[in-house]
Design a protein around this motif. Structure first.
Motif, PDB file in Angstrom:
ATOM      1  N   THR A   4       0.732  -1.151   0.000  1.00  0.00           N
ATOM      2  CA  THR A   4      -0.023  -0.040  -0.103  1.00  0.00           C
ATOM      3  C   THR A   4       0.918   1.196   0.041  1.00  0.00           C
ATOM      4  N   LYS A   5       0.097   2.299  -0.177  1.00  0.00           N
ATOM      5  CA  LYS A   5       0.977   3.683  -0.404  1.00  0.00           C
ATOM      6  C   LYS A   5      -0.104   4.735   0.571  1.00  0.00           C
ATOM      7  N   ALA A   6       0.930   5.477   1.269  1.00  0.00           N
ATOM      8  CA  ALA A   6       0.323   6.559   1.942  1.00  0.00           C
ATOM      9  C   ALA A   6       1.140   7.716   1.985  1.00  0.00           C
TER      10      ALA A   6
ATOM     11  N   ILE B 134      -9.138  12.522   4.756  1.00  0.00           N
ATOM     12  CA  ILE B 134      -8.334  11.117   4.449  1.00  0.00           C
ATOM     13  C   ILE B 134      -8.909  10.565   3.219  1.00  0.00           C
TER      14      ILE B 134
ATOM     15  N   PRO C 155      -9.250   8.020   0.262  1.00  0.00           N
ATOM     16  CA  PRO C 155      -8.784   6.699  -0.288  1.00  0.00           C
ATOM     17  C   PRO C 155      -8.646   6.653  -1.858  1.00  0.00           C
TER      18      PRO C 155
ATOM     19  N   CYS D  36      -4.009   3.353  -2.052  1.00  0.00           N
ATOM     20  CA  CYS D  36      -3.218   4.538  -1.525  1.00  0.00           C
ATOM     21  C   CYS D  36      -4.143   5.244  -0.552  1.00  0.00           C
ATOM     22  N   GLN D  37      -3.608   5.622   0.671  1.00  0.00           N
ATOM     23  CA  GLN D  37      -4.317   6.613   1.342  1.00  0.00           C
ATOM     24  C   GLN D  37      -3.736   8.064   1.332  1.00  0.00           C
TER      25      GLN D  37
ATOM     26  N   LEU E  71       3.433   9.418  -3.975  1.00  0.00           N
ATOM     27  CA  LEU E  71       3.347   8.822  -2.358  1.00  0.00           C
ATOM     28  C   LEU E  71       4.402   7.711  -2.029  1.00  0.00           C
TER      29      LEU E  71
ATOM     30  N   SER F 116       3.947   2.645   1.957  1.00  0.00           N
ATOM     31  CA  SER F 116       3.663   2.694   3.637  1.00  0.00           C
ATOM     32  C   SER F 116       2.439   2.194   3.763  1.00  0.00           C
TER      33      SER F 116
ATOM     34  N   PHE G  75      -1.258   2.219   5.734  1.00  0.00           N
ATOM     35  CA  PHE G  75      -2.028   3.218   6.048  1.00  0.00           C
ATOM     36  C   PHE G  75      -1.936   3.875   7.572  1.00  0.00           C
ATOM     37  N   TYR G  76      -2.179   5.151   7.524  1.00  0.00           N
ATOM     38  CA  TYR G  76      -1.896   5.833   8.974  1.00  0.00           C
ATOM     39  C   TYR G  76      -3.158   5.883   9.916  1.00  0.00           C
TER      40      TYR G  76
ATOM     41  N   SER H  53      -9.442   2.695   7.411  1.00  0.00           N
ATOM     42  CA  SER H  53      -9.835   3.032   6.069  1.00  0.00           C
ATOM     43  C   SER H  53     -11.138   3.815   6.268  1.00  0.00           C
TER      44      SER H  53
END
Ligand code: GTP
Ligand code: MG
Length: 259
Positions: free
Chosen positions: A2-4, A46, A48, A57-58, A170, A173, A175-176, A179
């Protein structure tokens, strides 16, 4: 995989940063006003997004106060808030009205050390020739920015293009945030911004800039949320009952507000 990442929305007052944040979120959390310097603190949205390689991605967008020159303490604190968002982000979006000159961008370049995208907002108010001319003005800086995206935040034009250009920038990473979370703002902060938006809309002169809102309590129920708030003003004369009654007598939304 994933990307964030954190994406700071930076620009002069009135560029449309808060409008863009709300548009991306498809709901209103940030205060929008035709008066400059409405946003005081960095709110996060935030979003998605699934990129073209099917990677989830987030995108965490930060709405920031407009960058401006002022000696007022509050304005200086607001600029600090924007600079903090800029230094802490993975990517920046410099948002400018398609009608603005390049001065704001030149100042931004001195401050920004992150990859960034230039977004030219309010294209719904410009002709194709005006949009092309402005894009040409930015061409000498093409090595500095990753992409140049004309869009309209209020008419929801080209927002997908902006997200597609941001995704490759991005970092990989986890997710921070959960979701299903749309913002890190507390519900209290959103109510506070809603009331401040009304102050910006219905009161002129210095009051919008010399007041703040304190949420004393709120009670949520299925059909109606009850909010008790206090509007804090800077001077005794701004507090007079008469002032608020005169200004708000025909605004029924104001019922219950105290100052
Ligand atoms: N026509 C048009 N108006 C827009 C667009 N985006 C924003 N606006 C208007 O521009 C004004 C400023 O919008 P805001 O989103 O409050 O601007 P901001 O950059 O957050 O401003 P500050 O918080 O003061 O820094 C409002 O009147 C918006 O309705 C757009 O795409 N088209
Ligand atoms: Mg704003």
């Amino acid at each position: 995989m994933t990307k964030a990442g954190f994406i700071a929305l930076i620009g002069r007052p009135n560029a449309g940063k808060s409008t863009l944040l709300n548009a991306l979120l498809n709901t209103q959390i940030a205060l929008i006003s035709h008066k400059a310097n409405a946003t005081r603190k960095a709110l996060k949205a935030i979003i998605p997004y699934t990129d073209q390689d099917n990677i989830e991605c987030q995108m965490i967008f930060l709405d920031t106060p407009g960058l401006c020159h002022s000696n007022k303490l509050l304005n200086r604190v607001m600029v600090q808030e924007s600079l903090r968002a800029l230094t802490g982000c993975d990517v920046a979006v410099f948002l400018a009205s398609v009608h603005d000159g390049l001065q704001g961008y030149l100042e931004f370049l001195k401050l920004c050390h992150q990859p960034h995208i230039v977004a030219l907002n309010k294209i719904d108010t410009a002709t194709p020739a005006q949009i092309l001319a402005k894009m040409r003005d930015y061409q000498p800086f093409a090595t500095k920015f990753q992409a140049l995206v004309p869009l309209s935040a209020s008419k929801l034009q080209n927002l997908e293009v902006l997200l597609a250009q941001l995704a490759p920038l991005l970092p990989s990473s986890s997710f921070y945030y959960d979701s299903d979370q749309i913002s890190d703002a507390q519900i209290k902060e959103i109510y506070q911004e809603m009331i401040r938006e009304q102050i910006f809309q219905f009161l002129s002169d210095e009051i919008p800039y010399e007041s703040d809102v304190l949420i004393l309590s709120f009670q949520e129920s299925k059909y109606l949320d009850k909010i008790k708030a206090q509007i804090i003003v800077a001077k005794e004369s701004q507090k007079k009952d008469g002032y608020w009654q005169k200004r708000t007598s025909d605004q029924k939304d104001w019922t219950g507000c105290t100052a």
